[in-house]
Scaffold this active site. Structure first.
Site, PDB file in Angstrom:
ATOM      1  N   ALA A 175      -1.262 -10.576  -4.431  1.00 38.01           N
ATOM      2  CA  ALA A 175      -1.741  -9.913  -3.426  1.00 38.01           C
ATOM      3  C   ALA A 175      -2.631  -8.842  -3.730  1.00 38.01           C
ATOM      4  O   ALA A 175      -3.562  -8.707  -2.996  1.00 38.01           O
ATOM      5  CB  ALA A 175      -0.336  -8.871  -3.006  1.00 38.01           C
ATOM      6  N   TYR A 176      -2.396  -8.345  -4.926  1.00 35.00           N
ATOM      7  CA  TYR A 176      -3.339  -7.214  -5.514  1.00 35.00           C
ATOM      8  C   TYR A 176      -4.804  -8.243  -5.757  1.00 35.00           C
ATOM      9  O   TYR A 176      -5.914  -7.496  -5.266  1.00 35.00           O
ATOM     10  CB  TYR A 176      -2.866  -6.788  -7.058  1.00 35.00           C
ATOM     11  CG  TYR A 176      -4.049  -6.254  -7.672  1.00 35.00           C
ATOM     12  CD1 TYR A 176      -4.460  -4.836  -7.463  1.00 35.00           C
ATOM     13  CD2 TYR A 176      -4.918  -6.732  -8.870  1.00 35.00           C
ATOM     14  CE1 TYR A 176      -5.357  -4.095  -8.071  1.00 35.00           C
ATOM     15  CE2 TYR A 176      -6.024  -5.867  -9.249  1.00 35.00           C
ATOM     16  CZ  TYR A 176      -6.130  -4.713  -9.002  1.00 35.00           C
ATOM     17  OH  TYR A 176      -7.181  -4.035  -9.684  1.00 35.00           O
ATOM     18  N   GLU A 202      -4.171 -10.671 -27.690  1.00 35.10           N
ATOM     19  CA  GLU A 202      -3.058 -10.431 -26.523  1.00 35.10           C
ATOM     20  C   GLU A 202      -1.671 -10.575 -27.270  1.00 35.10           C
ATOM     21  O   GLU A 202      -1.674 -11.424 -27.954  1.00 35.10           O
ATOM     22  CB  GLU A 202      -3.327 -11.813 -25.485  1.00 35.10           C
ATOM     23  CG  GLU A 202      -2.773 -11.354 -24.113  1.00 35.10           C
ATOM     24  CD  GLU A 202      -3.662 -10.615 -23.348  1.00 35.10           C
ATOM     25  OE1 GLU A 202      -5.134 -10.385 -23.842  1.00 35.10           O
ATOM     26  OE2 GLU A 202      -3.619 -10.092 -22.210  1.00 35.10           O
ATOM     27  N   SER A 260     -12.987  -6.441 -18.939  1.00 35.63           N
ATOM     28  CA  SER A 260     -12.015  -7.163 -18.497  1.00 35.63           C
ATOM     29  C   SER A 260     -12.899  -8.669 -18.356  1.00 35.63           C
ATOM     30  O   SER A 260     -13.703  -9.025 -19.122  1.00 35.63           O
ATOM     31  CB  SER A 260     -11.640  -6.786 -17.104  1.00 35.63           C
ATOM     32  OG  SER A 260     -10.794  -7.471 -16.351  1.00 35.63           O
ATOM     33  N   GLU A 294     -10.214 -21.908 -23.564  1.00 34.52           N
ATOM     34  CA  GLU A 294      -9.208 -21.242 -23.973  1.00 34.52           C
ATOM     35  C   GLU A 294      -7.928 -21.010 -22.960  1.00 34.52           C
ATOM     36  O   GLU A 294      -8.411 -20.784 -21.724  1.00 34.52           O
ATOM     37  CB  GLU A 294      -9.375 -19.917 -24.717  1.00 34.52           C
ATOM     38  CG  GLU A 294     -10.887 -20.086 -25.725  1.00 34.52           C
ATOM     39  CD  GLU A 294     -11.335 -18.559 -26.184  1.00 34.52           C
ATOM     40  OE1 GLU A 294     -10.390 -17.810 -26.139  1.00 34.52           O
ATOM     41  OE2 GLU A 294     -12.377 -18.408 -26.801  1.00 34.52           O
ATOM     42  N   LYS A 313      -5.868 -18.846 -20.954  1.00 31.92           N
ATOM     43  CA  LYS A 313      -5.888 -17.321 -21.000  1.00 31.92           C
ATOM     44  C   LYS A 313      -4.208 -16.817 -20.946  1.00 31.92           C
ATOM     45  O   LYS A 313      -3.588 -17.007 -20.115  1.00 31.92           O
ATOM     46  CB  LYS A 313      -6.377 -16.971 -19.414  1.00 31.92           C
ATOM     47  CG  LYS A 313      -6.493 -15.574 -19.022  1.00 31.92           C
ATOM     48  CD  LYS A 313      -7.243 -15.263 -17.793  1.00 31.92           C
ATOM     49  CE  LYS A 313      -7.307 -13.989 -17.405  1.00 31.92           C
ATOM     50  NZ  LYS A 313      -6.061 -13.219 -17.188  1.00 31.92           N
ATOM     51  N   CYS A 358      36.103 -21.217  -3.962  1.00 27.35           N
ATOM     52  CA  CYS A 358      37.088 -21.723  -2.885  1.00 27.35           C
ATOM     53  C   CYS A 358      38.424 -22.016  -3.379  1.00 27.35           C
ATOM     54  O   CYS A 358      38.426 -23.143  -3.988  1.00 27.35           O
ATOM     55  CB  CYS A 358      36.489 -22.452  -1.784  1.00 27.35           C
ATOM     56  SG  CYS A 358      37.534 -23.038  -0.527  1.00 27.35           S
ATOM     57  N   ASP A 362       0.453  -9.974  -8.532  1.00 33.78           N
ATOM     58  CA  ASP A 362      -0.752 -10.015  -8.584  1.00 33.78           C
ATOM     59  C   ASP A 362      -1.514 -10.571  -7.633  1.00 33.78           C
ATOM     60  O   ASP A 362      -2.905 -10.399  -7.261  1.00 33.78           O
ATOM     61  CB  ASP A 362      -0.948 -10.766 -10.108  1.00 33.78           C
ATOM     62  CG  ASP A 362      -0.597 -10.067 -11.258  1.00 33.78           C
ATOM     63  OD1 ASP A 362      -0.081  -8.690 -11.106  1.00 33.78           O
ATOM     64  OD2 ASP A 362      -0.315 -10.453 -12.242  1.00 33.78           O
TER      65      ASP A 362
HETATM   66  N1  LIG Z   1       0.024  -6.211  -9.311  1.00 35.11           N
HETATM   67  C1  LIG Z   1      -0.709  -5.258  -9.248  1.00 35.11           C
HETATM   68  O1  LIG Z   1      -0.409  -4.345  -8.494  1.00 35.11           O
HETATM   69  C2  LIG Z   1      -2.104  -5.082 -10.060  1.00 35.11           C
HETATM   70  C3  LIG Z   1      -2.681  -4.070 -10.454  1.00 35.11           C
HETATM   71  C4  LIG Z   1      -3.780  -3.951 -11.133  1.00 35.11           C
HETATM   72  C5  LIG Z   1      -3.984  -5.220 -11.989  1.00 35.11           C
HETATM   73  N2  LIG Z   1      -3.330  -6.372 -11.570  1.00 35.11           N
HETATM   74  C6  LIG Z   1      -3.559  -7.603 -12.417  1.00 35.11           C
HETATM   75  O2  LIG Z   1      -4.077  -7.462 -13.709  1.00 35.11           O
HETATM   76  C7  LIG Z   1      -4.846  -8.357 -14.019  1.00 35.11           C
HETATM   77  C8  LIG Z   1      -6.387  -7.580 -14.174  1.00 35.11           C
HETATM   78  O3  LIG Z   1      -6.370  -7.167 -15.482  1.00 35.11           O
HETATM   79  P1  LIG Z   1      -7.480  -7.676 -16.251  1.00 35.11           P
HETATM   80  O4  LIG Z   1      -8.543  -6.509 -16.408  1.00 35.11           O
HETATM   81  O5  LIG Z   1      -6.604  -7.609 -17.499  1.00 35.11           O
HETATM   82  O6  LIG Z   1      -8.046  -9.080 -15.847  1.00 35.11           O
HETATM   83  P2  LIG Z   1      -7.346 -10.366 -16.332  1.00 35.11           P
HETATM   84  O7  LIG Z   1      -6.010 -10.363 -16.800  1.00 35.11           O
HETATM   85  O8  LIG Z   1      -7.689 -11.084 -15.003  1.00 35.11           O
HETATM   86  O9  LIG Z   1      -8.354 -10.976 -17.515  1.00 35.11           O
HETATM   87  C9  LIG Z   1      -8.880 -10.176 -18.635  1.00 35.11           C
HETATM   88  C10 LIG Z   1      -8.126 -10.026 -19.714  1.00 35.11           C
HETATM   89  O10 LIG Z   1      -7.630 -11.512 -20.140  1.00 35.11           O
HETATM   90  C11 LIG Z   1      -7.224 -11.481 -21.231  1.00 35.11           C
HETATM   91  N3  LIG Z   1      -7.128 -12.495 -21.939  1.00 35.11           N
HETATM   92  C12 LIG Z   1      -6.121 -13.588 -22.105  1.00 35.11           C
HETATM   93  N4  LIG Z   1      -6.486 -14.518 -22.850  1.00 35.11           N
HETATM   94  C13 LIG Z   1      -7.721 -14.457 -23.056  1.00 35.11           C
HETATM   95  C14 LIG Z   1      -8.711 -15.303 -23.982  1.00 35.11           C
HETATM   96  N5  LIG Z   1      -8.463 -16.274 -24.323  1.00 35.11           N
HETATM   97  N6  LIG Z   1      -9.880 -14.713 -24.062  1.00 35.11           N
HETATM   98  C15 LIG Z   1     -10.153 -13.572 -23.521  1.00 35.11           C
HETATM   99  N7  LIG Z   1      -9.377 -12.811 -22.786  1.00 35.11           N
HETATM  100  C16 LIG Z   1      -8.189 -13.102 -22.519  1.00 35.11           C
HETATM  101  C17 LIG Z   1      -7.744 -10.279 -22.056  1.00 35.11           C
HETATM  102  O11 LIG Z   1      -6.743  -9.322 -22.574  1.00 35.11           O
HETATM  103  C18 LIG Z   1      -8.604  -9.553 -21.086  1.00 35.11           C
HETATM  104  O12 LIG Z   1      -8.668  -8.408 -21.157  1.00 35.11           O
HETATM  105  C19 LIG Z   1      -5.077  -9.129 -12.588  1.00 35.11           C
HETATM  106  O13 LIG Z   1      -4.515 -10.447 -12.841  1.00 35.11           O
HETATM  107  C20 LIG Z   1      -4.485  -8.379 -11.428  1.00 35.11           C
HETATM  108  O14 LIG Z   1      -3.812  -9.167 -10.553  1.00 35.11           O
HETATM  109  C21 LIG Z   1      -1.978  -6.349 -10.737  1.00 35.11           C
HETATM  110 ZN   LIG Z   2      35.998 -23.974   1.133  1.00 31.74          ZN
END
Ligand SMILES: NC(=O)c1ccc[n+]([C@@H]2O[C@H](COP(=O)([O-])OP(=O)(O)OC[C@H]3O[C@@H](n4cnc5c(N)ncnc54)[C@H](O)[C@@H]3O)[C@@H](O)[C@H]2O)c1
Ligand SMILES: [Zn+2]
Length: 855
Positions: A37-38, A175, A85, A115, A117, A474, A35
Site C-alpha cells: 500500500a505504501y 542487513e 536507498s 544479489e 534483496k 464438538c 508495504d
Molecule cells: N509500510 C509502510 O508504511 C512503509 C513506510 C515506509 C517505508 N516502507 C517500506 O520500506 C521500504 C523502503 O525502504 P528502503 O529505503 O530501505 O528501500 P528498500 O527496502 O526498497 O531498498 C533499499 C535497501 O535494501 C537493503 N538491501 C537488502 N539487500 C541488499 C543488497 N543485496 N544490496 C543492497 N541493498 C540491499 C539495503 O539496506 C537498502 O538500504 C519499502 O519496501 C517500503 O515499502 C513501508
Molecule cells: Zn458437531
C-alpha cells in the site's frame, strides 16, 4: 491525465498520509499500512511529480531515505559516507528499460552482480584497523541510531576482523535479519510466556485485592500499608521477520533470545581509508569487495552471482522468484549492481539512490483486506477451529478469501476483530495467514469474536476434550455430520479401504448433505441468488416465487436489501441480525427454502448397508461457477441421482408433470460397487477404516500380520491387559499408546455397533491366509526379517515390501537384533546402515537382494 490543480490536490492529500506512514515505519517500528500500500502511494506521488515538477522539492516524502531518530531518544552517529536507498522497479519491463538505459552508457561486456534483496534492517559497521568501532542504523541516510552494543551481541558480526590486510577504516554496509525459522520459534515462545504472565498477573491481582482489605485495616490501626505486588509486562510478538529484526536491533535489552537470533549479511561498502595498494586494487570491483569482506570473516551472501546480460538477469530473477521460502532469511526482491566501482563513482547518486544499481521487487506477500467474519469449522476428531472469512484478495499468485485462525487463543493473540482491516500474508507455498489488524483503520464498529458454545453443524456442546486443552471439540463425536463426513472420507482414502469413488463429495451426500447450507443462506442474505430446480423449485413456487420458463421447473431466489430488512434478516447496512441462524427459521419457511435434511448416515455403521434407493431424495448445495471462478451464487441440486425429465403439456407454469424419474448417477453406482469389493479387502485396511486414534496403516498391518483376524487381535490384547501386561508388546511398531487406544476403542457401544453392522453387511474382519502347502512359489526369505534402505531399481517402496512378503519374509522399517539382513539400495539412510554395522547384521547390495529373491 489530471490537470495541475487536480494533481496538486491529490498530492496534498497523499503527502501527509505518506509522511505518517514513514514516521510510523521508521521510528516506531509499528507500520500503519502494508508495504504494498505504501509503495503504491509513493509510486502515485512520483508519477504526479514527474508530470508536474512544480510539486516536487527536496522536502517531498518521495525523497526520504528513512527518518531521523526522535531527538534525544537515542544517541546518533553520523555516517562517513551517506547511506542510500535503492531505486526500485516492480516489473520485468521496467527492469529491462533500466538495464537498456544503463548499458547504453557503459563499455561493452560490463558485468553486474545479481544479489537477493535481504529483508531486514540496514546497518553501517565502522571498523578501524580491523576492530569494530561503531554500528549504526541507516536513519535518514546522513546519520542513524547508535546500535553498537546490540551489534556486538550478534555472533556473526566479528568484533575483530580476521586476516591482516585491513584498511585504516572501512564502513561495511549490510542487513541485519531475523532468520525465518527462529522467527516462528520466537513468536511461539513469547506467546507461551505471555500466557504464563497472564496467569501470574491474575494471581497478583487476586493477592492485591486481598491486600487492599488488609491495608484498609492497617490504616485504621495507624500502621503503614504493605507493598502491593507488581504485574509483569507481556512481551510483544512481531508481525514479520523484518519487523522483528528492526524491533530487536533497536531495543535496549541485549540479553534475550531475540537479539541472539539475529544474523547479518554484508552487501555494500561506504568509506574506505588507508587501504594498501593491493587491497585497494582488489576492492575495485563489487565482487572484490565481497571477497575481501569474506576473507575478513564478515558474512556475505552465498547467493550472489555475476551476470552480463538481460537473459542472465532474468534467469536469476526466475530462480529466486520461484524460491521465495528457500533461504534462511526473507528476501523481497533482487538487486542488480554494476560491477566496476570506478564506473559506479563516475555515475554517482541522486539525492536518494545510486544510479548504478536497481532493486527488482517481487509482488507483495502482504496485503490488506477486510475481515468479514470469523466462523468455525469442525474436523474429523471434532476439533473446532476458527477461520477468517475475508474480502477476496490476490496475493502472491492466488486469490485468498479464507485463512485458518487455529484456535480462540490465536484469535486473541492476533488481536483481530470482525470488521477489521487486516494484514494477510502469503509467501510461496506457505499457507495464507492473517497477521494482525491495521489499528489505524478502526472506527469502533468492529466486534470481538466469540467462540460459539454449541457446534454450528450439529448443536453439540463445544468443550475442551481434557481440562486445560487449548483445542476445543464438538462433543457429539458419534453423529456430528462434520466429524462423520471426515471419517467417511478417511474410510475411502488410500491408506484405508482405498475406495476411489468415496471422496469428499460422495461422503458429503451420505453424512453431511447440508454442509454448505449456511454458506448458501449467507449468500441469499447478502443479495446473491439461490437457484432451485425440480421438486424444490415447485415447492418454492408454492411459496410465491415465479417459475422460470423452461423444460424443467426452476426458481431463482434473490432478495433486495429492502426485502431483507422487511423480513428481519439484516439491518439497513446489510449486516445480519441473527448471525447464527442467518435467516430465522420461520422466515426460511415463508420463503419456501428447503428444510435441513436428515443425513443418511448417523454413524459409519450404516455405510455398507447403503442402497441406491436410500440416496434418492438427497440434495446438496453447490457454488455456482463461471469460468472456474465462484460467482457467490448457489444452487440446490440432486446429489447421487440424475435429473428427472419433465413434461410440460400446457403453457401454464404449474403444469409440470414428471415424465421420467431420475436414476442413480454413475458415481453412486460406482460407490456401491466399490463398497461391495471393499468388504473382502485386506484386514489391515478395515482396521484403519475404523478411525481409531493413533492406529494408522503401519500399526494396522503389523497387527493384521501377527493375528490374522480382528477377533484374535482383541482376544490376545484383552488377555494381556487382564494379566497386567502391556498389550501387543511383542508386535513391532505397536507401542503402548497405540495398543491402549486400539483396545479402548472397542469398549464404546456405538463403536462395537459399527463392527457388528459392517459384519452383518458382509465385511470380513479376517485375512485369507494362503495355505503354505498349497503355495506353489518358492519362499527364499522364509523366516527372515528384512530391512530395505534406499531405492532398489525396479521396485517402489511398497512393491519391494510386497516382494519380500511374497517370498515368505517380513519387511520392517527399523534395524534391530531381529533383523536378518539390510538391503542397501541407492541413497541409503545413514542411521540404518550404521545400526546394521553396530549390530553386525549382514548387508546386501540391491543386486544380491534381487538374486536371492529369484532363487
Ligand atoms: N509500510 C509502510 O508504511 C512503509 C513506510 C515506509 C517505508 N516502507 C517500506 O520500506 C521500504 C523502503 O525502504 P528502503 O529505503 O530501505 O528501500 P528498500 O527496502 O526498497 O531498498 C533499499 C535497501 O535494501 C537493503 N538491501 C537488502 N539487500 C541488499 C543488497 N543485496 N544490496 C543492497 N541493498 C540491499 C539495503 O539496506 C537498502 O538500504 C519499502 O519496501 C517500503 O515499502 C513501508
Ligand atoms: Zn458437531
Amino acid at each position: 491525465m489530471k490537470n495541475f490543480d487536480e494533481a496538486k490536490a491529490r498530492w496534498n492529500e497523499l503527502a501527509p498520509k505518506v509522511r505518517k506512514a514513514q514516521e510510523a515505519y521508521h521510528l516506531t517500528g509499528e507500520p500503519i499500512m502494508v508495504d504494498a500500500a505504501y509503495d503504491s502511494l509513493i509510486a502515485e506521488m512520483r508519477a504526479l511529480e514527474d508530470a508536474y515538477p512544480q510539486l516536487w522539492s527536496v522536502e517531498s516524502p518521495t525523497m526520504k531515505v528513512g527518518a531521523k531518530a526522535a531527538r534525544g531518544a537515542v544517541a546518533e552517529l553520523t555516517h562517513r559516507e551517506r547511506m542510500y536507498s535503492l531505486q526500485d522497479v516492480f516489473s520485468r519491463e521496467e527492469l529491462t528499460r533500466w538495464y537498456e538505459g544503463i548499458v547504453a552508457e557503459l563499455p561493452a561486456g560490463s558485468r553486474f552482480t545479481a544479489e537477493v534483496k535481504v529483508d531486514g534492517l540496514a546497518l553501517n559497521l565502522t571498523y578501524r584497523r580491523g576492530v569494530l568501532e561503531t554500528a549504526a542504523t541507516r536513519g535518514d541516510g546522513v546519520s542513524g541510531e547508535d546500535v553498537t552494543r546490540n551489534a556486538l551481541a550478534i555472533s556473526t558480526i566479528p568484533q575483530r576482523l580476521v586476516g591482516d590486510d585491513h584498511p585504516e577504516l572501512v564502513e561495511v554496509r549490510g542487513e541485519v535479519y531475523f532468520p525465518v525459522a527462529k522467527f516462528a520459534e520466537y513468536n511461539e515462545a513469547v506467546a507461551a510466556r505471555n500466557e504464563e504472565v497472564e496467569r501470574r498477573n491474575a494471581e497478583v491481582d487476586a493477592f492485591n485485592k486481598e491486600l487492599a482489605a488488609t491495608n484498609r485495616e492497617r490504616a485504621r490501626r495507624g500502621e503503614a500499608p504493605l507493598a502491593r505486588l507488581r504485574r509483569e509486562d507481556k512481551l510483544r510478538t512481531f508481525v514479520n521477520p523484518r519487523n522483528a529484526a528492526s524491533g530487536t536491533m533497536r531495543q535496549e535489552d541485549t540479553t534475550g533470545f531475540a537479539i541472539r537470533s539475529l544474523d547479518f549479511l554484508a552487501h555494500g561498502i561506504g568509506a574506505l581509508e588507508g587501504a594498501s595498494d593491493e587491497l585497494a586494487a582488489a576492492m575495485a570491483t563489487q565482487e572484490g569487495v565481497y571477497e575481501a569482506f569474506a576473507s575478513w570473516g564478515l558474512p556475505v551472501s552465498p547467493n550472489t552471482e555475476m551476470v552480463a546480460s538481460l537473459e542472465e538477469i532474468n534467469a536469476y530473477l526466475d530462480k529466486y522468484q520461484g524460491a521465495r521460502t528457500a533461504l534462511d532469511h526473507e528476501f523481497d526482491g533482487v538487486v542488480i549492481k554494476l560491477e566496476d566501482r570506478r564506473v559506479q563513482e563516475q555515475m554517482g547518486y541522486t539525492a536518494r539512490v545510486p544510479r548504478w544499481a536497481v532493486a527488482y521487487k517481487f509482488p507483495p506477500t502482504e496485503v490488506q483486506t477486510r475481515l468479514l467474519d470469523i466462523r468455525v469449522q469442525v474436523g474429523r476428531t471434532g476439533r473446532v477451529t476458527p477461520y477468517a472469512v475475508m474480502e477476496p484478495v490476490f496475493v502472491d499468485g492466488s486469490t485468498v478469501a479464507q485463512a485458518t485462525l487455529h484456535n480462540p487463543f490465536e484469535v486473541e493473540r492476533k488481536g483481530v476483530k470482525i470488521g477489521d482491516v487486516v494484514i494477510l500474508r502469503k509467501a510461496g507455498d506457505i499457507i495464507p495467514e492473517v497477521v494482525g489488524p491495521v489499528l489505524a483503520e478502526r472506527d469502533g464498529s468492529e466486534r470481538d469474536f466469540e467462540m460459539p458454545a454449541d457446534c454450528p453443524v450439529c448443536g453439540g456442546a463445544i468443550e475442551p476434550a481434557k481440562e486445560g486443552d487449548k483445542d476445543l471439540r464438538c462433543s457429539n463425536t458419534r453423529s456430528c455430520p462434520a466429524q462423520l463426513h471426515q471419517r467417511v472420507i478417511h474410510i475411502g482414502s488410500r491408506g484405508a479401504l482405498d475406495i476411489e469413488s468415496l471422496g469428499e463429495e460422495s461422503a458429503q451426500w451420505l453424512a453431511a448433505p447440508d454442509r454448505y447450507r449456511d454458506d448458501a443462506l449467507i449468500a441469499l442474505a447478502t443479495g446473491h441468488t439461490l437457484e432451485l430446480t425440480d421438486e424444490a423449485a415447485l415447492a418454492a413456487a408454492q411459496a410465491g416465487w415465479p417459475l422460470e420458463d423452461g423444460a424443467n421447473p426452476r426458481v431463482r431466489m434473490q432478495l433486495s436489501l429492502e426485502q431483507r430488512v422487511e423480513l428481519g434478516i439484516t439491518d439497513e447496512d446489510g449486516a445480519l441480525l441473527d448471525p447464527e441462524a442467518i435467516i430465522p427459521g420461520d422466515v426460511q419457511e415463508r420463503l419456501g427454502l428447503p428444510a435441513a435434511q436428515q443425513p443418511y448416515l448417523d454413524t459409519e455403521a450404516g455405510l455398507f448397508g447403503l442402497t441406491a434407493e436410500a440416496m434418492r431424495d438427497v440434495r446438496t448445495w453447490q457454488p455456482v461457477k463461471v469460468a472456474g471462478e465462484e460467482t457467490g451464487d448457489w444452487r440446490y441440486i440432486r446429489a447421487g441421482w440424475t435429473k428427472p425429465t419433465w413434461l410440460k403439456p400446457n403453457a401454464t407454469r404449474e403444469g409440470y408433470e414428471l415424465r421420467k424419474e431420475s436414476v442413480p448417477s454413475k458415481t453412486l453406482e460406482k460407490v456401491l460397487d466399490e463398497l461391495e469389493k471393499a468388504k473382502s479387502k485386506e484386514l489391515w485396511r478395515k482396521i484403519v477404516a475404523l478411525n481409531i486414534r493413533h492406529v494408522g496403516p503401519v500399526a494396522a498391518r503389523e497387527l493384521a500380520d501377527t493375528f490374522g483376524s480382528l477377533d484374535a487381535m482383541l482376544a490376545a490384547g484383552r488377555e494381556q491387559l487382564a494379566a497386567g501386561e502391556v498389550p501387543f508388546a511383542d508386535v513391532e511398531g505397536v507401542g503402548e499408546i497405540i495398543a491402549r487406544s486400539f483396545l479402548d476403542w472397542f469398549e464404546e457401544d456405538w463403536h462395537a455397533e459399527i463392527v457388528e453392522e459392517w459384519r452383518a453387511a458382509g465385511v470380513v474382519f479376517e485375512d485369507e491366509r494362503a495355505d503354505p502347502d498349497e503355495d506353489a512359489g518358492p519362499r527364499p526369505f522364509e523366516g527372515m526379517t528384512i530391512v530395505v534402505t534406499g531405492a532398489v531399481e525396479g521396485f517402489t517402496r511398497d512393491s519391494v515390501a510386497e516382494a519380500i512378503v511374497a517370498a515368505g519374509g517380513k519387511a520392517t522399517g527399523s534395524v534391530s537384533r531381529n533383523t536378518t539382513a539390510v538391503v542397501v539400495g541407492e541413497k541409503p539412510g545413514a542411521s540404518k546402515t550404521k545400526k546394521a554395522q553396530e549390530l553386525g547384521i549382514p548387508m546386501w547390495s540391491a543386486e544380491e537382494f534381487i538374486a536371492k529373491l529369484g532363487q
